[in-house]
Structure formats: structure tokens, C-alpha cells
Design a protein around this motif. Sequence first.
Motif, mmCIF file in Angstrom:
data_model
loop_
_atom_site.group_PDB
_atom_site.id
_atom_site.type_symbol
_atom_site.label_atom_id
_atom_site.label_comp_id
_atom_site.label_asym_id
_atom_site.label_seq_id
_atom_site.Cartn_x
_atom_site.Cartn_y
_atom_site.Cartn_z
ATOM 1 N N GLY A 495 0.798 -1.203 0.000
ATOM 2 C CA GLY A 495 0.000 0.000 0.000
ATOM 3 C C GLY A 495 0.838 1.263 0.000
ATOM 4 N N LEU A 496 2.058 1.170 0.540
ATOM 5 C CA LEU A 496 2.959 2.330 0.577
ATOM 6 C C LEU A 496 3.900 2.377 -0.623
ATOM 7 N N GLY A 497 3.813 1.347 -1.482
ATOM 8 C CA GLY A 497 4.684 1.324 -2.653
ATOM 9 C C GLY A 497 6.055 0.740 -2.402
ATOM 10 N N TYR A 498 6.210 -0.032 -1.308
ATOM 11 C CA TYR A 498 7.494 -0.654 -0.995
ATOM 12 C C TYR A 498 7.446 -2.149 -1.278
ATOM 13 N N THR A 499 8.618 -2.752 -1.433
ATOM 14 C CA THR A 499 8.739 -4.187 -1.697
ATOM 15 C C THR A 499 9.210 -4.904 -0.438
ATOM 16 N N VAL A 500 8.610 -6.051 -0.161
ATOM 17 C CA VAL A 500 9.067 -6.893 0.945
ATOM 18 C C VAL A 500 10.149 -7.831 0.417
ATOM 19 N N THR A 501 11.309 -7.807 1.057
ATOM 20 C CA THR A 501 12.457 -8.609 0.609
ATOM 21 C C THR A 501 12.721 -9.740 1.599
ATOM 22 N N PRO A 502 12.830 -10.999 1.125
ATOM 23 C CA PRO A 502 13.157 -12.092 2.043
ATOM 24 C C PRO A 502 14.662 -12.193 2.282
ATOM 25 N N ALA A 503 15.011 -12.642 3.471
ATOM 26 C CA ALA A 503 16.410 -12.969 3.788
ATOM 27 C C ALA A 503 16.362 -14.280 4.566
ATOM 28 N N ASN A 504 16.557 -15.375 3.865
ATOM 29 C CA ASN A 504 16.400 -16.706 4.460
ATOM 30 C C ASN A 504 17.747 -17.308 4.839
ATOM 31 N N GLY A 505 17.697 -18.193 5.824
ATOM 32 C CA GLY A 505 18.893 -18.947 6.207
ATOM 33 C C GLY A 505 19.946 -18.138 6.923
ATOM 34 N N LEU A 506 19.551 -17.100 7.678
ATOM 35 C CA LEU A 506 20.532 -16.324 8.438
ATOM 36 C C LEU A 506 21.063 -17.175 9.586
ATOM 37 N N LYS A 507 22.396 -17.222 9.726
ATOM 38 C CA LYS A 507 23.022 -17.970 10.814
ATOM 39 C C LYS A 507 23.288 -17.045 12.009
ATOM 40 N N ALA A 508 23.475 -17.642 13.181
ATOM 41 C CA ALA A 508 23.598 -16.872 14.420
ATOM 42 C C ALA A 508 24.754 -15.885 14.390
ATOM 43 N N ASN A 509 25.812 -16.196 13.656
ATOM 44 C CA ASN A 509 26.984 -15.322 13.644
ATOM 45 C C ASN A 509 27.143 -14.575 12.330
ATOM 46 N N ASP A 510 26.058 -14.518 11.557
ATOM 47 C CA ASP A 510 26.076 -13.728 10.331
ATOM 48 C C ASP A 510 26.001 -12.240 10.650
ATOM 49 N N GLU A 511 26.326 -11.456 9.656
ATOM 50 C CA GLU A 511 26.279 -10.004 9.824
ATOM 51 C C GLU A 511 25.566 -9.337 8.647
ATOM 52 N N ASN A 512 25.861 -9.796 7.442
ATOM 53 C CA ASN A 512 25.321 -9.138 6.252
ATOM 54 C C ASN A 512 23.939 -9.673 5.889
ATOM 55 N N ILE A 513 23.065 -8.739 5.540
ATOM 56 C CA ILE A 513 21.731 -9.071 5.053
ATOM 57 C C ILE A 513 21.633 -8.546 3.637
ATOM 58 N N PRO A 514 21.338 -9.414 2.661
ATOM 59 C CA PRO A 514 21.303 -8.980 1.259
ATOM 60 C C PRO A 514 20.401 -7.763 1.067
ATOM 61 N N GLY A 515 20.971 -6.742 0.450
ATOM 62 C CA GLY A 515 20.198 -5.547 0.151
ATOM 63 C C GLY A 515 20.425 -4.401 1.107
#
Length: 699
Positions: A495-515
Motif C-alpha cells: 500500500g505504501l509502494g514498498y517491496t518486501v524482501t526475504p532474507a532466508n537462512g541467516l546464521k547466528a553469527n552472520d552479519e550481512n543481510i542482502p540488500g
Amino acid sequence: MAVLSKIRQRSILLIGVIGFCLLAFIIGDIINSGGFGVTKNVGSVNGTDIPVKEFLESVNNMQTRQQGISPTQAANNVWEYEVQKVLFQERFDKAGIRVGRDHVLDMYGQMVGQNPQFMNALGKFDKAKFNEFLVNMKTTNPQQYQAIESERPSVEASAKRQLYAAMLKAGYFTTNVEGQATYKLENNKATFDYVFVPYNSINDDQVKVSDQELVDYMKKNEKKYKAEASRDIEFVFIDNKPSPADEAEMKKNIDGLLVAKVEYNDETKANDTVPGFGAAKNVEEFVNANSEMKYDTTYVTKKQLPLEHAEQIFALAPGQVYGPYVLNGYYMLNRVTGRKPGASTKVSHVLVAYKGAMRAAASITRTKEEAKAIADGYLAQVNANPAAIDQLARTNSDDPGAVQNGGVYDVTPDGGWAKEFKDFAVASPKGKTGVVETDFGYHVMRILDKEDAVQVATIAQKIQPTEATTDANFTKATKLEMDSREKPLADLAKGLGYTVTPANGLKANDENIPGVGAQRPIVRWAFSDDTKVGDVKKFDTPQGHVVARLKNINEKGLLPIEEAKVSVLPIVRNQKKAALIKAKMTGSTLEAVAQKSGSTVALATGLSMANPMISGIGPEMKVVGKAFGLAAGKTSGLIEGEAGVFMVRAKSVENAAALTNFSAITTRLNGQGRGGVETRLSTALKDNADIEDNRFEFN
């Protein structure tokens, strides 16, 4: 007396309060010392603890040494190092590996062996010189000496690992029987007819695969599809980018720098007329007052200017201005302040090094006199045929880069070149040749071209959002976070014109999220015990705001379903498609099967087991293997291959000519096998280790 009486009356209460305070003090001390279940170690490997204090010190040291590395990156690097250290130390202890002073000095030689300070007359690392350096440092600079000594255990561990790897490689060998088998796999050729019906002849939507079927398949291949605990999130990113109104306002401001304006002068207490960029007398002061990039006096050639604007800028006369234009998110203005003819020189050279010259390869044994004679000979060839220098550079130069660039470089007066090399290039006219001596050896040089250069004053202002824009984005993100507790995030975002982006399989010691890049706080939130599936939270970043929702909690075990849909779903789906295809491929001959399935009989010629590539289809090991196993004229049953279902009819197998000596093959296989020994061992040790990982609590 009344006060004392009240104290007596309330003595039990006071004792209770004092006791509670003492208990709180004791509990606090226990917690600080790691009692009552609070983790004292960042983890353990096969029962060997990795203490928190030492771990965090190592993380801090890595961040100090490697500028720009994030705390999470440093923690993950240190963890990997500590795990490897424990695993390999166990192997060292079992094998009785010990290293002496010579081994340690050899390791130092690999690190600093190219430093001329530690070389002998033959250009080799001299252990005695390095040892003398350490002895002197112990007296002259004890702090630096202690810093080197503190790294000695890790250097010793590296020496042990290198020695252990050498032992493993020495124990790895390929027999003649294995060599003969490999020879046959690579050179025996099969020719056969086949019928092929591809899996993609059936649309994916005709075959339904349930999540349970994916789980069942993974359970049958549990080792292949095991996974760490992970989290799946989805998020909306509200970027703090400038609005069109913001850009228009910035454009108006930078346009204003081109014209004179009246400003009040505090010193003279009167209005002054301030000239625009093109008329400013003190260009450096004007640039530094109005630009986010400081004034630069460097002269640049046309190709060093922004590609789309180079022609216009380079054509300006001193004092003329170009712009504004947008480049990499900045509004830019350029004013040419000077021009130098022939400021940049394109030069081709052939380096003839000699033994003892700077950075000369160990294989170079010629003397300085011999090198000079060779260089003079090359110069004579270039003078006779100037174009010959290109081939000489590519085939005879001791400059490692010459193979790729033909020994051609652009030389400027302020470039970091050897002085003699630069002086010849800058001072010589186009076409000049000569031999120039530097610390690297003798350079046969030819001046290919001379280019003019310009000095450009640049005003650069980053296109930024206004405060009103950032406030509006903050309000929007906050409202989205609150509303998503009642309504689906995806619907609100749409409704606001934004896209929902998935980020699957994040591990406990990860840092980067795609996007959105490094977002450790989001990962920590997703793994927090307090965060439940469906929870939504807003995170503020330098670039904008992230509104994240936790979709799934995947415990340690099999791959999460979302990941399985990428790697496992095609396999299970093809198995189902194979059953449908087989039902159509009826008949006992290829011709009959081809007719029933609407396919054709095709021919595969000269395929080997080492390269089972069927033209137009791809690698099909099972199919080619079956063809090798059939007698000539015999037909196989239906084969589920990689790309579809096959039936084959053998025509012939051509065996390679017999060899009496397989040493070339065994040597190649030895090299391939030994090259990966250490990596394979490291992976195997880690896969079979009992590792407890508590990094998440400290990172």
C-alpha cells in the motif's frame, strides 16, 4: 530512647535487609566470575575451552591490525583460527610433531624473506642476519621485541602445520593400478544410440511436491542436507534518499555558486560582492569553502577525467567552468586552472634484471655486466625495428606485468616510479629510445606518446535528503512497524509502494543481510529468545530504516524448507516427472520407445567415463556408464539421468592403446591429490569434531 526502642522493634526487618544486600553482592560476584550457568567460555572444541577473555583480546587485536574490519568479521575470523588451532594441535600431539628454532626462522623467512635487510650476498634469506636483528631489537626496542615474541606461539603453530602437511603429502601416492584405471576412464570411448525424453517436457505445475516429501527425501540423505540453526526474515527498506524536491533545492544552491552574490562582511561591517566560481581569485579557498572534496593541484590527462564529461572538461581554457552535472551521487562543478603540454608519457620498456637486483627472481643468475650487454642488444633491435619492443617485452622482460601489458606504462612527474626511469620518460620526446639503469636492472625504453594534462579545481556536493525528508521517512517506518502488529507487513508495504524482501537462512553469527549490508543488530534480534515468529521491529541504519519481520525459526538439523525448495525440490520433482515419462516410454526397442514417447533415436559418439558429456544435453554419468556395460547391440532399460529419462543401445567400445608406463598419469594424480590434502583434512576434522559455539552471546 524512643529511637532505640523502634530499632529494637524492627531489628528482624533490618537483619533481613542487610542479608538481602549481602546476598545480592555475592550473587553479583558469582555472575561476574561466570557462575550460575553464565558462560565463561566462548565455546569449546573436543572439550578444549576457548576462554572469553583471551578471545575478546584477540578480536580487539585483529580490529586494531586490520583497519575497517567489523567486530563480527573479526570475531568470526578469530573463532575459525581458534577452532583450527585446537583441531590441528590434537593431530600434532598424536603425531609427536615438534619444531625447533630453525623451523621457526624458516617461517619468519617466508614472511620477511624478501626484505633486503635480511638477505645474504646470494639474495637468499639469512637466518643469522634475522636473528641478529632480533637480538639488537631486544635491547634497542624492547616493546617491539615483545610484540614479535607474543606472536611466536602462532608462528610455531604455523611451522608445525606446514611440517604436518608436508608429511601428509609425502604419504599420499598413486599406484600404477590407479594410474591405469584413470587412463582407461579418460581414453576408452563408447558409441551408442539413445532415446531421450527431458524432464522439462512436463511443466512444473503438473507435478505437486509437498513439504513433507522434501523432508522425507532429506532424511534419507541426512548427512548431505544437515544444517545449522537459522532464521528466515522478511523486511521493508525505507531508503533515506533525496526527494526530487531535495535534488532541485541542491541544484539551485550549486547553480548559485556560478554567479556573484552579496554577503555581509563581519570584519568591514558592510556588504561585499562575492564573485562566482569562474571569477574567484583564490580558487583553493573557494573550493574548500564550498566542496566536500578538498582542492587538489594534481594534473590529470583526459582519460583520468569522468568518462562522459572528459571531452568538455579537457577542452576548457584556464578559468572556464563546466557543470553542474551529477556523478556518483554528487553535484559537480569543474574549473580548469592550468594546463601542461606533454605532462604524461606513454612508455614501453623491457626490463633486464641481474642477480642481486631489487625484486629479481631467484631464477635469475646473470651478472650485472651480462644484463647490460643483453639490454644493449635489445636496444639495437628496437632502433632497427621500433615495433619489436612489444614482442621483446612480452617474451623477454623480467617485469612480471609485461606479459599482460606488453611493458607499456603511463608515467607522470608525480607518479611513484624509479627516479631514473621517470626522469627519462618525462624529459624525452616521442620516439626516443635508450637504456636506463635503476635498482631493478636495465630498462630498454621507447617513448610511445606524450599527452597534455590539465589542473582541475572541483566542487563536489553530495546530494543529500533534507531534514524534512528524513523525518518523514522515520515517521513512515515507525507507523509501518506499529501497524504491522495488526495487519500483514506485505499488505502494508504494498500500500505504501514498498517491496518486501526475504532474507532466508541467516546464521547466528552472520552479519550481512542482502540488500542492506552489515546489520548485526537485526541478526541478534532474530535469534533472541524473546523474539517470536511474526514479531516485527524497526531498525535505523545510516542509509534509512529497516522494518523486519521474523518468518521462521529453523532449529539445527535438516535444511529449512525454503532452502530445500532451491536445492532439493528440483530433485524430488524430477523423480516424479520420471515416473510420468516412463509410463510413456513403452517398448523393447529404441525405435518403439521413440515412437511412443514422441522422441527420436540419436547417436552419441566417442564418450568417455571421465567426460560423459552428451552433446546438447550435458553430463550423464549413469547413461554413459550403462553404455560401457552393455554388449554391442544390446539395449538397456529406462535410465533416470540428470536431464531426463534415457534408453540406450550399445554400438561399440573402443579401448585405448595399451600403455607400459603410467608415470605421467600417476605424477599428475599425485599433484592433484597432494594439493588438496590440507584443505580436506581441515574439513574432515571440523565435521567430526564436538564443537560448542557460544559466539552469539558475545558478538
